[in-house]
Scaffold this motif. Structure first.
Motif: not given
Length: 163
Positions: A127-138
């Motif tokens: 799970l690459d959270l650095a690639a998408d800020h919206a997914i990281k926020r979720r």
């Protein structure tokens, strides 16, 4: 003739896991100490490299009722694009970050997925959270709701460790 000794641990389990790896796991059914018969995706939240075999804290994953999300649940879907693909998932999956267990990383608990021809490892992806800020926020919102970010939560030495 000399007999060749073969390790009881498949080569695929000699690799070390990292937090946010997505693995194929026989996550135990609630209330049972044994591996479940049906393997499923699980999300690695923490690792303990000091133990042999490595111990990992995994969060329960399911592809059922993904539209019904509750506090502490994090969902990944094909619409999440590259992050979904890098996680190695093939269908919409949600992870219950509040339903975790510490497990030894061995072939009793982890298995390569049967749907992947000649898969050599239980690791599906990361799970690459650095690639998408919206997914990281979720993810962070679900982790906070589940108490995953709480410093007082159990660890590999004082938490739920299943053998």
């Amino acid at each position: 003739r000399l007999a060749r000794q073969v390790s009881k641990v498949p080569q695929s389990l000699h690799e070390r896991l990292d937090p946010l790896d997505v693995v194929y796991c026989r996550f135990p059914d609630e209330g049972w100490p044994d591996p479940a018969p049906k393997p499923r995706p699980a999300l690695v939240l923490n690792v303990n490299d000091e133990s042999v075999p490595q111990r990992v804290e995994v969060a329960y994953g399911t592809s059922q009722r993904t539209r019904n999300k509750y506090a502490g649940e994090f969902e990944l879907a094909p619409r999440d694009g590259a992050v979904f693909r890098r996680a190695g998932l093939t269908v919409e999956t949600k992870f219950d970050l509040g339903r975790t267990v510490w497990l030894p990383y061995n072939d009793r608990w982890f298995t390569p997925p049967p749907a992947v021809p000649r898969a050599a490892t239980p690791k599906l992806g990361t799970l690459d959270l650095a690639a998408d800020h919206a997914i990281k926020r979720r993810f962070v919102a679900a982790a906070m709701a589940a108490g995953v970010l709480d410093e007082e939560r159990p660890n590999a030495d004082n938490g739920k460790i299943t053998e």
